[in-house]
Design a protein around this motif. Structure first.
Motif, PDB file in Angstrom:
ATOM      1  N   GLN A 194       0.858  -1.193   0.000  1.00  0.00           N
ATOM      2  CA  GLN A 194       0.000   0.000   0.000  1.00  0.00           C
ATOM      3  C   GLN A 194       0.888   1.234   0.000  1.00  0.00           C
ATOM      4  OE1 GLN A 194      -2.463  -0.456   3.476  1.00  0.00           O
ATOM      5  NE2 GLN A 194      -3.868  -1.834   2.427  1.00  0.00           N
ATOM      6  N   ILE A 195       0.696   2.075  -0.999  1.00  0.00           N
ATOM      7  CA  ILE A 195       1.478   3.304  -1.142  1.00  0.00           C
ATOM      8  C   ILE A 195       0.566   4.492  -0.865  1.00  0.00           C
ATOM      9  CG2 ILE A 195       2.785   4.760  -2.751  1.00  0.00           C
ATOM     10  CD1 ILE A 195       4.220   2.138  -2.279  1.00  0.00           C
ATOM     11  N   THR A 196       1.007   5.366   0.036  1.00  0.00           N
ATOM     12  CA  THR A 196       0.281   6.609   0.277  1.00  0.00           C
ATOM     13  C   THR A 196       1.225   7.769  -0.015  1.00  0.00           C
ATOM     14  OG1 THR A 196       0.856   6.668   2.629  1.00  0.00           O
ATOM     15  CG2 THR A 196      -1.214   5.594   2.034  1.00  0.00           C
ATOM     16  N   TYR A 197       0.658   8.835  -0.530  1.00  0.00           N
ATOM     17  CA  TYR A 197       1.439  10.023  -0.867  1.00  0.00           C
ATOM     18  C   TYR A 197       0.669  11.252  -0.403  1.00  0.00           C
ATOM     19  CZ  TYR A 197       3.395  13.865  -3.506  1.00  0.00           C
ATOM     20  OH  TYR A 197       3.957  15.065  -3.846  1.00  0.00           O
ATOM     21  N   THR A 198       1.391  12.186   0.201  1.00  0.00           N
ATOM     22  CA  THR A 198       0.784  13.441   0.628  1.00  0.00           C
ATOM     23  C   THR A 198       1.688  14.593   0.218  1.00  0.00           C
ATOM     24  OG1 THR A 198      -0.233  12.361   2.529  1.00  0.00           O
ATOM     25  CG2 THR A 198      -0.098  14.751   2.617  1.00  0.00           C
TER      26      THR A 198
END
Length: 193
Positions: free
Chosen positions: A85-89
């Motif tokens: 799972q990749i999250t980017y902010t």
């Protein structure tokens, strides 16, 4: 007459089945053989504020959770039942948001302390100078490997490895090691747009 013949036959079978020395030999514990494909990589399609190379054995899926933001994706390994799972902010130079993202990353890793026998934290440096915080979790935990990297002004990129199977990390270890190698390649090729 028939009853006595049957009784004699049953008694004979019982006596012959009971021997003085058992012939039982315990078998060693075994696991299913897992054939892992050779490591090969492809570039992420445009459309995100980042790019990286990921395994040709994986496919990119949009994160469909209700919390998902536009550039959250899953690097899904369908044959291995694994998911990164990749999250980017985009933190927009906001120090409060940056600190919140750091705190969230550590909190999400810390949630596994209940089942983890160890959490090892390391920092790796990518070829282009990025520092990546890496957390390797031991024990029967749902996520065995987590990481984040940030430039502290604009980008915050985080990932976590999960399996869609019951946790039995001793039997999953070859797959965990295989996907970890792919994750290290992913962060080594990570570039922001």
């Amino acid at each position: 007459m028939l009853r006595s013949c049957c009784a004699l036959l049953v008694a004979g079978l019982l006596l012959t089945s009971c021997s003085s020395a058992p012939d039982f030999t315990p078998k060693p514990k075994g696991y299913n053989r897992i054939d892992l494909p050779p490591h090969a990589y492809q570039l992420l399609a445009p459309g995100h504020p980042y790019r990286f190379e990921y395994s040709t054995s994986a496919r990119i899926l949009r994160d469909s959770s209700y919390l998902a933001q536009p550039h959250w994706i899953n690097v899904n390994y369908p044959k291995l039942h694994a998911n990164v799972q990749i999250t980017y902010t985009d933190i927009h130079g906001n120090p409060k948001l940056f600190n919140k993202m750091l705190e969230d990353a550590r909190k999400l890793t810390g949630k596994h302390q209940i089942k983890a026998t160890a959490i090892e934290e390391n920092t790796i440096k990518t070829p282009d100078g990025k520092k990546v915080a890496v957390f390797e979790l031991s024990g029967d935990v749902p996520s065995q490997f987590q990481f984040y990297t940030t430039d502290s002004t604009k980008h915050f990129f985080r990932g976590a490895l999960y399996f869609r199977t019951a946790v039995a990390n001793d039997s999953l270890q070859p797959v965990i090691d295989y996907v970890k190698q792919d994750i290290v390649h992913l962060v080594n090729t990570l570039k922001y747009q």
